[in-house]
Design an enzyme around this catalytic site. Sequence first.
Site, PDB file in Angstrom:
ATOM      1  N   ASP A 238      35.808  29.149  34.085  1.00 28.01           N
ATOM      2  CA  ASP A 238      35.566  29.866  32.843  1.00 28.01           C
ATOM      3  C   ASP A 238      35.995  29.039  31.634  1.00 28.01           C
ATOM      4  OD1 ASP A 238      34.958  32.520  31.551  1.00 28.01           O
ATOM      5  OD2 ASP A 238      37.022  32.254  30.891  1.00 28.01           O
ATOM      6  N   GLU A 270      31.419  26.629  32.977  1.00 29.34           N
ATOM      7  CA  GLU A 270      30.805  27.414  31.913  1.00 29.34           C
ATOM      8  C   GLU A 270      30.994  26.683  30.592  1.00 29.34           C
ATOM      9  OE1 GLU A 270      31.062  31.749  29.754  1.00 29.34           O
ATOM     10  OE2 GLU A 270      32.830  30.551  30.181  1.00 29.34           O
TER      11      GLU A 270
END
Length: 730
Positions: A238, A270
Amino acid sequence: MQSARPRPRGRAGRLLLAAALVAAGGTVAVAAATTVPAPARAAVALNDSEVTANLWEWNWTSVAAACTDHLGPAGYGAVQVAPPQESVKLPASADGAYPWYEVYQPVSYKLDSRFGNRQQFAAMVTACHDAGVRVYVDAVVNHMAGTNNPAGTRGYAGTEFSGYSYPAVPYGAGDFHRPGDNCPTGGAINDWNNETQVTSCELLSLSDLYTEKETVRNKIAAYLNDLIGLGVDGFRVDAVKHIRKDDFAAVLGKLDDTVAEGRRPYVAQEVFDGAGNPALQARAYIGNGDVLDFAYAKGIRSAFQGSVSALANVPNWNLDAPSANVFSMVTNHDLERDGVVLSYKNGTDYVLANYFALAYPHGKPSVYDSFTWSDRNQSPPHDGTGRVTDAVCGAAWNCLSRTTGVKGMVGWANAARPVKTVSDFTTVNSNVIGFHRGDRAWIGINDSGSATTATFVTGLADGRYCDVISGVATGSGCTGGTVTVSGGRATVTVPANDAVAIHVNARPGASPSPSASPTASPTASPTVSPGDRIATTFTVAANLAAGQDVYVVGGIPELGSWTPANGVKLAAQGGGTYRATVDLPRSTGVEFKFVKLTAAGAVTWESGANRTFTTPAGGTYAVTETFRGDTVSTTVATTFSATATTVYGQNVFVVGNIPALGGWNPAAAVALSPAAYPVWRATVDLPANTAVEYKYVKKNPDGTVTWESGANRTLTTPAGGTRAVTDTWR
């Protein structure tokens, strides 16, 4: 986690944190966690597949059951799961809900979360491995929980914390980029193209870890290695854009090899799109692993809510990274709430888009399943304390990953995997397309409200295949539809808002028996003179595979007495039509069927009851039929190949005087594929025995149309078979 276009939020709890897929592994006990050693057991065989099921915010018990009952048997290579570490437990809303985004605010690295405890997580990993499925964890390592959480807020395991103090790890004030200290602003990111701000300031008031420090890197690596030690095979990471690339590379260098395969964990990062600074764009991060491709997901939405013929131009799209470096998706938890991509709320568009993403060779495809929602911050179904309850398909949970069509397309993707290119991208019209991956697999997609029949180049060997969207192949046949390939082509009816897909591994194990046995024993014809016979002509339209011939066989000796090898062979007439003339006794009742027969003796009976007729007392007689079970077109597959140079954004179309070519309306023209540029090509089904006028046009990025010069071009389609024209733009 979204960061490219931040929106104001009342507190960090309202942030949209998009999880990034990352690979990690290891066997290090994390401070304050109860260590559960990885079980000693024999190595398991994991599925050789690049397809991932993203079961977002499913609890560990439900993920384990999905792996065992669905994902493993269907051939999925991996399952992606939500962040497993202890997260903040925010005050419940008035309706008793705990928002989904809590899990992106860690308070410790204990494996005690909304989804289950450490023992349940370890059991889930074991169950998935036993089913042949890898486990990828959503890893939150850029930050800890928000500094603006209410005083007294604790984690789901009861852990206490405060801004810049997380004693269960432990992290202290010196382990963070703090406002006015090592962040050049007052704490928040003000310039999203400034690499220093993006990597050293706080994202939405979340405590930003000082990843330049070796002690911080060691604690992050210890957490990831703890997961690896429990069998985790990879990570979606993330908010990677908010970690300096060299810092994250240093963390990855500390990770153990995976337990199941003894290799470095898979990593998908990400890196949310939108940055103007090349250093903050996804391509800049591929040295540390794959990246999520947000542009691809947005392009798919545009096509399925506009014209799917635009999918022919995927190679020209401005995507986030090359295919080899991409974890691809149709949607994820952030994007579906923003409305910039498709979601389950888009019905058949969403389903067809997932079929396409599994078929198209861009990145490592994923299928997303989560809970239904009406509010963007809505909690997953829970037990009243915030702990997520078991996923029940159809009851507030979406389960696209286990539908017949998606499971079939996972097998399709696995079969097609060796071929990384698309061939013969065919645009039947703006809403119906088809393409194949070499000699491995073919798919046709119909994003319209009407069924469409067309002839496609499949690339597959001749024979009978099972449609994996509607069923599966069995030892004796297909539980769904069938497609017959002849001469490398197949005439297929693609249902409205649906698809048809076949591949080399989806073939019935044997030719099916005739659906109706002969209804009468063979009867001997009386001895008759030639004058007592009627010349009877049998004509049948059929799709034959390589090595097959078609025969007529019936209940009288002249038609083989129901023995296919003794029947009458029909001769090819062109256009998929076969014919033979047989002298039969006059004024006689005849039962018959058509069969396909190979030199090796393999027989395929047409479906349905026996056909019947009675020969007349004089003259001649003729029967004209279609082989039951085959789809035989009265159209001619016509391939248009036009050599034309274009500027960026231009596309070439063919338009003509018949409806199949748009009726001279450029808006309804047929798009040609630039796959063999400067040759633009498409195959269109045109009516047989028809004179056609046509021209090529170029459509410009601003919507204007340029017609080629000169008189209308002309062609005449034959009675059957195929037709091809090769032209140069005038």
